[in-house]
Scaffold this active site. Structure first.
Site, PDB file in Angstrom:
ATOM      1  N   GLU A 119       2.532  -8.552  -1.056  1.00  0.00           N
ATOM      2  CA  GLU A 119       1.300  -8.159  -1.218  1.00  0.00           C
ATOM      3  C   GLU A 119      -0.069  -9.368  -0.830  1.00  0.00           C
ATOM      4  OE1 GLU A 119      -0.681  -5.174  -1.180  1.00  0.00           O
ATOM      5  OE2 GLU A 119      -2.231  -6.485  -1.474  1.00  0.00           O
ATOM      6  N   GLY A 146      -2.002  -1.801   6.961  1.00  0.00           N
ATOM      7  CA  GLY A 146      -3.032  -0.895   7.177  1.00  0.00           C
ATOM      8  C   GLY A 146      -2.418  -0.354   8.781  1.00  0.00           C
ATOM      9  N   ARG A 147      -3.580   0.447   9.262  1.00  0.00           N
ATOM     10  CA  ARG A 147      -3.566   1.297  10.958  1.00  0.00           C
ATOM     11  C   ARG A 147      -5.210   1.082  11.448  1.00  0.00           C
ATOM     12  NH1 ARG A 147       0.557   3.985  10.825  1.00  0.00           N
ATOM     13  NH2 ARG A 147      -0.490   5.468  12.831  1.00  0.00           N
ATOM     14  N   ALA A 186      -4.131  13.135   6.120  1.00  0.00           N
ATOM     15  CA  ALA A 186      -4.276  14.338   7.283  1.00  0.00           C
ATOM     16  C   ALA A 186      -4.803  15.346   6.723  1.00  0.00           C
ATOM     17  CB  ALA A 186      -2.255  15.098   7.384  1.00  0.00           C
ATOM     18  N   GLY A 195       0.647  -1.043   0.333  1.00  0.00           N
ATOM     19  CA  GLY A 195       0.206   0.140   0.428  1.00  0.00           C
ATOM     20  C   GLY A 195       0.882   1.246   0.058  1.00  0.00           C
ATOM     21  N   HIS A 238       4.045  28.000 -20.564  1.00  0.00           N
ATOM     22  CA  HIS A 238       4.962  27.224 -20.865  1.00  0.00           C
ATOM     23  C   HIS A 238       6.654  27.531 -20.566  1.00  0.00           C
ATOM     24  CE1 HIS A 238       6.690  25.007 -24.004  1.00  0.00           C
ATOM     25  NE2 HIS A 238       7.346  25.723 -24.966  1.00  0.00           N
TER      26      HIS A 238
HETATM   27  P1  FAD Z   1      -3.262  11.488  14.145  1.00  0.00           P
HETATM   28  O1  FAD Z   1      -1.646  11.865  13.291  1.00  0.00           O
HETATM   29  O2  FAD Z   1      -2.801  10.035  15.046  1.00  0.00           O
HETATM   30  O3  FAD Z   1      -3.116  12.102  16.103  1.00  0.00           O
HETATM   31  C1  FAD Z   1      -3.268  11.883  17.159  1.00  0.00           C
HETATM   32  C2  FAD Z   1      -2.758  12.059  18.430  1.00  0.00           C
HETATM   33  O4  FAD Z   1      -3.660  11.515  19.490  1.00  0.00           O
HETATM   34  C3  FAD Z   1      -1.464  11.286  18.882  1.00  0.00           C
HETATM   35  O5  FAD Z   1      -0.260  12.421  18.888  1.00  0.00           O
HETATM   36  C4  FAD Z   1      -1.345  10.032  19.526  1.00  0.00           C
HETATM   37  O6  FAD Z   1      -0.591  10.499  20.202  1.00  0.00           O
HETATM   38  C5  FAD Z   1      -2.697  11.354  20.000  1.00  0.00           C
HETATM   39  N1  FAD Z   1      -3.914  10.368  21.264  1.00  0.00           N
HETATM   40  C6  FAD Z   1      -3.659   9.404  20.984  1.00  0.00           C
HETATM   41  N2  FAD Z   1      -4.995   8.919  22.215  1.00  0.00           N
HETATM   42  C7  FAD Z   1      -4.908   9.958  23.322  1.00  0.00           C
HETATM   43  C8  FAD Z   1      -5.072  10.401  24.626  1.00  0.00           C
HETATM   44  N3  FAD Z   1      -6.154   8.800  24.827  1.00  0.00           N
HETATM   45  N4  FAD Z   1      -4.726  11.059  25.520  1.00  0.00           N
HETATM   46  C9  FAD Z   1      -4.195  12.362  24.579  1.00  0.00           C
HETATM   47  N5  FAD Z   1      -3.042  12.153  23.544  1.00  0.00           N
HETATM   48  C10 FAD Z   1      -4.005  10.738  22.822  1.00  0.00           C
HETATM   49  N6  FAD Z   1      -0.926  11.188   5.391  1.00  0.00           N
HETATM   50  C11 FAD Z   1      -1.430  12.438   4.563  1.00  0.00           C
HETATM   51  O7  FAD Z   1      -2.473  12.806   4.264  1.00  0.00           O
HETATM   52  N7  FAD Z   1      -0.136  12.456   3.455  1.00  0.00           N
HETATM   53  C12 FAD Z   1       0.653  11.851   3.758  1.00  0.00           C
HETATM   54  O8  FAD Z   1       1.331  11.684   3.195  1.00  0.00           O
HETATM   55  C13 FAD Z   1       1.173  10.646   4.941  1.00  0.00           C
HETATM   56  N8  FAD Z   1       2.432  10.246   5.519  1.00  0.00           N
HETATM   57  C14 FAD Z   1       1.856   8.952   6.421  1.00  0.00           C
HETATM   58  C15 FAD Z   1       3.311   8.484   6.519  1.00  0.00           C
HETATM   59  C16 FAD Z   1       2.917   7.423   7.409  1.00  0.00           C
HETATM   60  C17 FAD Z   1       4.619   6.333   7.622  1.00  0.00           C
HETATM   61  C18 FAD Z   1       1.632   7.180   7.843  1.00  0.00           C
HETATM   62  C19 FAD Z   1       2.081   6.204   9.140  1.00  0.00           C
HETATM   63  C20 FAD Z   1       1.190   8.017   7.506  1.00  0.00           C
HETATM   64  C21 FAD Z   1       0.869   9.075   6.921  1.00  0.00           C
HETATM   65  N9  FAD Z   1      -0.167   9.602   6.306  1.00  0.00           N
HETATM   66  C22 FAD Z   1      -0.169  10.918   5.910  1.00  0.00           C
HETATM   67  C23 FAD Z   1      -1.390   9.722   7.510  1.00  0.00           C
HETATM   68  C24 FAD Z   1      -1.515  10.655   8.138  1.00  0.00           C
HETATM   69  O9  FAD Z   1      -0.491  10.736   9.034  1.00  0.00           O
HETATM   70  C25 FAD Z   1      -2.342  10.785   9.016  1.00  0.00           C
HETATM   71  O10 FAD Z   1      -4.232  10.592   8.404  1.00  0.00           O
HETATM   72  C26 FAD Z   1      -3.222  11.691  10.045  1.00  0.00           C
HETATM   73  O11 FAD Z   1      -2.221  11.468  10.998  1.00  0.00           O
HETATM   74  C27 FAD Z   1      -4.691  11.365  10.989  1.00  0.00           C
HETATM   75  O12 FAD Z   1      -4.122  12.603  12.086  1.00  0.00           O
HETATM   76  P2  FAD Z   1      -5.518  13.129  13.369  1.00  0.00           P
HETATM   77  O13 FAD Z   1      -4.922  13.926  13.443  1.00  0.00           O
HETATM   78  O14 FAD Z   1      -6.240  11.872  12.893  1.00  0.00           O
HETATM   79  O15 FAD Z   1      -4.447  11.847  13.989  1.00  0.00           O
HETATM   80  P1  NAI Z   2      -3.040   0.495   3.481  1.00  0.00           P
HETATM   81  O1  NAI Z   2      -4.068   0.229   3.542  1.00  0.00           O
HETATM   82  O2  NAI Z   2      -2.628   1.415   2.010  1.00  0.00           O
HETATM   83  O3  NAI Z   2      -2.433  -0.696   2.650  1.00  0.00           O
HETATM   84  C1  NAI Z   2      -2.110  -2.419   3.081  1.00  0.00           C
HETATM   85  C2  NAI Z   2      -1.771  -2.745   2.065  1.00  0.00           C
HETATM   86  O4  NAI Z   2      -1.590  -4.110   3.210  1.00  0.00           O
HETATM   87  C3  NAI Z   2      -3.091  -3.738   1.212  1.00  0.00           C
HETATM   88  O5  NAI Z   2      -1.992  -3.503  -0.570  1.00  0.00           O
HETATM   89  C4  NAI Z   2      -3.236  -4.668   1.573  1.00  0.00           C
HETATM   90  O6  NAI Z   2      -3.972  -5.550   0.670  1.00  0.00           O
HETATM   91  C5  NAI Z   2      -2.346  -5.423   2.487  1.00  0.00           C
HETATM   92  N1  NAI Z   2      -2.386  -6.459   3.359  1.00  0.00           N
HETATM   93  C6  NAI Z   2      -3.290  -6.493   4.622  1.00  0.00           C
HETATM   94  N2  NAI Z   2      -3.042  -7.327   5.153  1.00  0.00           N
HETATM   95  C7  NAI Z   2      -2.398  -8.666   4.611  1.00  0.00           C
HETATM   96  C8  NAI Z   2      -1.438  -9.441   5.180  1.00  0.00           C
HETATM   97  N3  NAI Z   2      -2.136  -9.855   5.850  1.00  0.00           N
HETATM   98  N4  NAI Z   2      -0.451  -9.872   4.110  1.00  0.00           N
HETATM   99  C9  NAI Z   2       0.355  -9.196   2.719  1.00  0.00           C
HETATM  100  N5  NAI Z   2      -0.334  -7.832   2.635  1.00  0.00           N
HETATM  101  C10 NAI Z   2      -1.509  -7.747   3.419  1.00  0.00           C
HETATM  102  O7  NAI Z   2      -1.915   1.031   4.166  1.00  0.00           O
HETATM  103  P2  NAI Z   2      -0.256   1.525   4.690  1.00  0.00           P
HETATM  104  O8  NAI Z   2       0.537   1.102   3.892  1.00  0.00           O
HETATM  105  O9  NAI Z   2      -0.044   0.737   5.638  1.00  0.00           O
HETATM  106  O10 NAI Z   2      -0.666   2.619   5.276  1.00  0.00           O
HETATM  107  C11 NAI Z   2      -2.016   2.562   6.041  1.00  0.00           C
HETATM  108  C12 NAI Z   2      -1.907   4.034   5.419  1.00  0.00           C
HETATM  109  O11 NAI Z   2      -1.689   5.225   6.386  1.00  0.00           O
HETATM  110  C13 NAI Z   2      -2.796   4.308   4.088  1.00  0.00           C
HETATM  111  O12 NAI Z   2      -4.415   3.959   4.137  1.00  0.00           O
HETATM  112  C14 NAI Z   2      -3.173   5.717   4.145  1.00  0.00           C
HETATM  113  O13 NAI Z   2      -4.155   6.291   4.635  1.00  0.00           O
HETATM  114  C15 NAI Z   2      -1.960   5.963   5.284  1.00  0.00           C
HETATM  115  N6  NAI Z   2      -1.242   7.276   4.618  1.00  0.00           N
HETATM  116  C16 NAI Z   2      -0.944   7.816   3.496  1.00  0.00           C
HETATM  117  C17 NAI Z   2      -0.337   8.486   3.441  1.00  0.00           C
HETATM  118  C18 NAI Z   2       0.051   9.520   1.997  1.00  0.00           C
HETATM  119  O14 NAI Z   2      -1.130  10.006   1.662  1.00  0.00           O
HETATM  120  N7  NAI Z   2       0.744   9.446   1.225  1.00  0.00           N
HETATM  121  C19 NAI Z   2       1.372   7.922   2.756  1.00  0.00           C
HETATM  122  C20 NAI Z   2       1.767   7.214   3.854  1.00  0.00           C
HETATM  123  C21 NAI Z   2       0.862   6.389   5.206  1.00  0.00           C
END
Ligand code: FAD
Ligand code: NAI
Length: 475
Positions: free
Chosen positions: A213, A281-282, A330, A192, A454
């Site tokens: 995958e 996934g998450r 985000a 993913g 352009h």
């Molecule tokens: P979060 O950012 O998870 O924030 C939640 C906060 O709440 C955290 O600080 C946590 O510690 C806190 N918290 C939780 N429970 C409690 C509690 N009970 N009391 C107090 N604090 C608490 N999205 C994009 O749009 N673009 C990207 O390029 C992108 N790249 C990503 C790359 C990676 C590796 C990952 C893992 C995610 C990425 N995402 C990206 C997804 C993005 O990070 C999330 O969608 C976004 O952070 C969600 O925001 P949120 O505010 O819902 O939660």
């Molecule tokens: P994802 O949902 O993007 O991808 C997970 C992948 O794992 C899928 O292709 C799924 O089929 C596969 N999978 C699930 N279970 C499996 C198993 N047991 N064995 C093998 N494959 C399996 O989740 P990912 O990459 O963990 O990211 C989580 C989320 O974080 C994204 O969905 C996205 O919302 C966010 N994110 C966003 C970014 C961005 O906007 N550029 C960058 C990174 C994360």
């Protein structure tokens, strides 16, 4: 006596901190509680996005892209690089500095907007006389009370059953951003968004990367034509992607990690790697909120149940971002945060789910908004399609990156744009034009009639719009 607020936001990620700022702008007395700790145990506002998500991953993607350009592509420009070296510690240090700048920036914004910040875990104590009591467990225990609660507690990486993250060998997104030295062999489970972005970082830096995958199709949510093109390009770059696998036992030891799996043909295989990133996934963060104390409804996956307006089953309790349904992005979290603050103020906050852009920051980047061709076919919506390859774009040739294309999908009768899909250079920036166009319900002809600079990559967008009417000028 507990401290009184109009609005308490639990979680300081993009959903929470933006909701807190917007609520403060609207005149409310606002508190935000966040528990994230930096290495010294101090606060680190910004949640997953800032600390272990969007920001650090893009910092490493940028560094690793520079490295790959210097190693492989500078020579095309007549630039010789002798003795190219890689200082991973410095690269990771730079990433940490970028993260800290963002953490500090949010603290500054809280001060500027007079948002009270509490560092610690927030949990429900009770609902009493139309208000909620919230406990903060930080260095000290405090009880706050409020009429409105916005929950924005985000999400955490999902582990494979029986294989917990140790962040040494078996890594979540957190450990994946802190690998100290380039592993010789890196495995990833899940192709993913994280799998492709993190796989790209470490491949560019020299690791042999294999992604396993489970699904038989690559990037099933992406437009099929775009996904096929991206797959071809990634494989050419050296990413090994095995689709349709079933992961079995995972053994981790001093020598690394061994993964048993069956391939798409049902044959038993094994993969030995130095490090394994699990990106499947998450899951929503609700543990520790003490939802039972107030009867907050969760769904079968543990996410907070909300309606289209982010209202929970409890009066004046709202939830936004990764902890609720919808894409885990985000900017989606931010939009919901703003809309909820405005609804609390009696305004008509609105999030248009049809125009939320997606970007995968690989090289080339993949970006899209709206419906895919397969979705339109499945729903029987009559459409016209137009594509334009970057190969025919002058700026892309000058950049030395002509991979990919822009694709438009428009209604067959009205010509309204239904989806735009891009794989190619700077797709993350190009997609904004499509988002604006779709937000204003533009037609492909509207884009085709607009003057684009352009030479620019955006001319490929205009040409793809022209292609809907089969009248490209440069292809
Ligand atoms: P979060 O950012 O998870 O924030 C939640 C906060 O709440 C955290 O600080 C946590 O510690 C806190 N918290 C939780 N429970 C409690 C509690 N009970 N009391 C107090 N604090 C608490 N999205 C994009 O749009 N673009 C990207 O390029 C992108 N790249 C990503 C790359 C990676 C590796 C990952 C893992 C995610 C990425 N995402 C990206 C997804 C993005 O990070 C999330 O969608 C976004 O952070 C969600 O925001 P949120 O505010 O819902 O939660
Ligand atoms: P994802 O949902 O993007 O991808 C997970 C992948 O794992 C899928 O292709 C799924 O089929 C596969 N999978 C699930 N279970 C499996 C198993 N047991 N064995 C093998 N494959 C399996 O989740 P990912 O990459 O963990 O990211 C989580 C989320 O974080 C994204 O969905 C996205 O919302 C966010 N994110 C966003 C970014 C961005 O906007 N550029 C960058 C990174 C994360």
């Amino acid at each position: 006596m507990s401290k009184q607020f109009d609005v308490i936001v639990i979680g300081g990620g993009p959903g929470g901190y933006i909701a807190a700022i917007r609520a403060a702008q609207l005149g409310f007395n606002v508190a935000c509680i966040d528990e994230w700790k930096n290495e010294k145990g101090g606060p680190a506002l910004g949640g997953t996005c800032t600390n272990v998500g969007c920001i650090p991953s893009k910092a490493l993607l940028q560094s690793s892209e520079h490295y790959e350009h210097a190693a492989k592509h500078f020579a095309d420009h007549g630039i010789g690089v002798a003795g190219l070296t890689l200082d991973t510690a410095k690269m990771l240090g730079r990433k940490d500095t970028v993260v800290k700048q963002n953490n500090d920036g949010i603290q500054y914004l809280f001060k500027k907007n007079k948002v009270s910040f509490f560092h610690g875990r927030g949990s429900f104590v009770a609902a009493k006389d139309g208000s909620y009591e919230i406990n903060v467990a930080g260095t000290a225990q405090e009880t706050l009370s409020t009429k409105h609660v916005i929950i924005a507690t985000g999400s955490s990486a999902r582990a494979l059953p029986g294989t917990p993250f140790d962040e040494e060998n078996i890594l979540s997104n957190d450990g994946a951003l802190r690998i100290g030295a380039v592993p010789k062999k890196l495995g990833l489970i899940g192709s993913g968004v994280i799998g492709l972005e993190m796989g790209s970082v470490w491949r560019r830096l020299g690791a042999e990367v294999t992604i396993l995958e489970g699904l038989p199709t690559f990037l099933g949510a992406v437009d099929e034509q775009i996904a096929k093109e991206a797959h071809k390009l990634f494989v050419k770059q050296g990413l090994k992607i095995e689709l349709g696998v079933k992961v079995g036992a995972i053994k981790s030891g001093k020598k690394g990690v061994s993964i048993a799996y069956t391939n798409a043909k049902g044959e038993a295989q094994s993969l030995d790697v130095d490090k394994l990133i699990i990106s499947i996934g998450r899951v929503a963060n609700t543990i520790g909120l003490n939802t039972e104390a107030v009867g907050l409804a969760l769904d079968e996956r543990g996410a907070i149940v909300v309606d289209a307006d982010c209202k929970t089953n409890l009066p004046n309790v709202w939830a936004v971002g990764d902890v609720v349904r919808g894409p885990m992005l985000a900017h989606k979290a931010e939009e919901e945060g703003v809309a909820v603050a405005e609804r609390i103020a009696g305004q008509h906050g609105h999030v248009d789910f049809n125009t939320i852009p997606w970007v995968i920051y690989t090289s080339p980047e993949i970006a899209w908004v709206g419906q895919t061709e397969q979705q339109l076919k499945a729903s029987g919506h009559a459409y016209k399609a137009g594509t334009f390859p970057f190969l025919a774009n002058g700026r892309a040739r000058a950049l030395g990156d002509t991979s990919g294309m822009v694709k438009f999908l428009a209604d067959a009768t009205t010509d309204e744009i239904l989806g735009v899909h891009i794989v190619g250079p700077m797709a993350s920036e190009l997609i904004s034009e499509a988002v604006v166009a779709m937000s204003f319900r533009a037609s492909s002809e509207d884009i085709a009639r607009i003057c684009h600079a352009h030479p620019s990559l955006s001319e490929a967008t205009k040409e793809a719009a022209l292609a809907v009417d089969k009248r490209t000028l440069n292809f």
